[in-house]
Design a protein around this motif. Sequence first.
Motif, mmCIF file in Angstrom:
data_model
loop_
_atom_site.group_PDB
_atom_site.id
_atom_site.type_symbol
_atom_site.label_atom_id
_atom_site.label_comp_id
_atom_site.label_asym_id
_atom_site.label_seq_id
_atom_site.Cartn_x
_atom_site.Cartn_y
_atom_site.Cartn_z
ATOM 1 N N SER A 1 22.027 3.955 13.096
ATOM 2 C CA SER A 1 20.815 4.734 13.349
ATOM 3 C C SER A 1 20.420 5.557 12.128
ATOM 4 C CB SER A 1 21.027 5.676 14.540
ATOM 5 O OG SER A 1 21.221 4.958 15.735
ATOM 6 N N ARG B 1 16.813 5.183 10.579
ATOM 7 C CA ARG B 1 15.899 6.299 10.797
ATOM 8 C C ARG B 1 15.905 7.327 9.673
ATOM 9 N NH1 ARG B 1 14.703 5.967 16.439
ATOM 10 N NH2 ARG B 1 13.078 7.508 16.031
ATOM 11 N N ASP C 1 24.071 1.525 23.227
ATOM 12 C CA ASP C 1 22.757 1.787 23.799
ATOM 13 C C ASP C 1 22.588 3.258 24.174
ATOM 14 O OD1 ASP C 1 24.669 1.284 25.826
ATOM 15 O OD2 ASP C 1 23.093 0.873 27.284
ATOM 16 N N ASP D 1 21.578 4.870 20.949
ATOM 17 C CA ASP D 1 20.164 4.566 20.679
ATOM 18 C C ASP D 1 19.243 5.459 21.503
ATOM 19 O OD1 ASP D 1 20.975 2.590 18.924
ATOM 20 O OD2 ASP D 1 20.669 0.946 20.345
ATOM 21 N N ALA E 1 16.754 8.269 19.914
ATOM 22 C CA ALA E 1 15.326 8.127 20.207
ATOM 23 C C ALA E 1 14.780 9.425 20.794
ATOM 24 C CB ALA E 1 15.094 6.968 21.153
#
Length: 229
Positions: free
Chosen positions: A78, A82, A218, A221, A225
Motif C-alpha cells: 500500500s 499510495r 483485504d 486495503d 482506503a
Amino acid sequence: MASISLAHASGHLSARPETIAVPPRVAPGRQALGLGRERDGMIYIPTRLDPAQPAPLIVALHGAGGIASQMLDLFVRSAEARGMILLAPESRGHTWDVIRGGYGPDISFIDEALKKVFQMHPVDPQRIAVSGFSDGASYALSVGVINGELFDHILAFSPGFVAPTQTEDAPKIFISHGVHDEVLPIGPCSRRIVPSLERAGYDVEYREFDGSHVVPPDMVDLAVARFLG
C-alpha cells in the motif's frame, strides 16, 4: 534509564510535522530507525516519492514479541501504491509500556522516532495514522485517542483493549477482528471495544472476518482506503 516527562507518562506525544521547503532527498526503501540499540525500529520510504510534497504517514506498532519488519510487511504494498511513509518503532520491552505498567518509555521513543521522520521528509499533518496488530492494536487505539490532535485515523487489527488517560479531538477509527481468534477472542475484545467507542462519539468502521489472529490483506486495503479516502 532516562527520566520520563509527565507528558510521556500520560501518553502524550509532542512531535509535529515540520515545514520544510525543499528537504534533502531520502533514499527509498527500508532503513533502520537508528535510535535504539537492542530494540530499534524501521522506516520505509516508497520509490518516486516527491521530496517537495508532504506525504501521508502510518505509524505501525507490532504485537507482543514482534519486530518492526513484520509491520512494514503488512503495509509496504500500500505504501508503494499510495505514496505513504511508514514508521515502525519497536517497544522497549517485550511489548508496549502501558501493558507492562504504564505509559512512558515507549511514548518517549515514539516521540523521538516521529521527530526523526518529520526531519527526513515533509509529512501531511492531515494524513497521519497510528496502526497496530494485537497488543500493538490496543496500544494504537489508546495512544491514538490520547493524541487525536496528531493522529486523524487509527487502524487497529485485532485489539484487546483501550486504555486512554484522556482523549482529544475525534480520530476516525478502523477495527478488524477474526471471529475465530483464540489469542484475543473477539467477544470480550472488539465486540466490547467497538460499542464503547461508538457510545463515546467516535466514527468507527468495524469489520469481522472468518479467520484467526491474523491481518488479512483485504483488511489492510480497507483500512488504508478509509485513511486516505
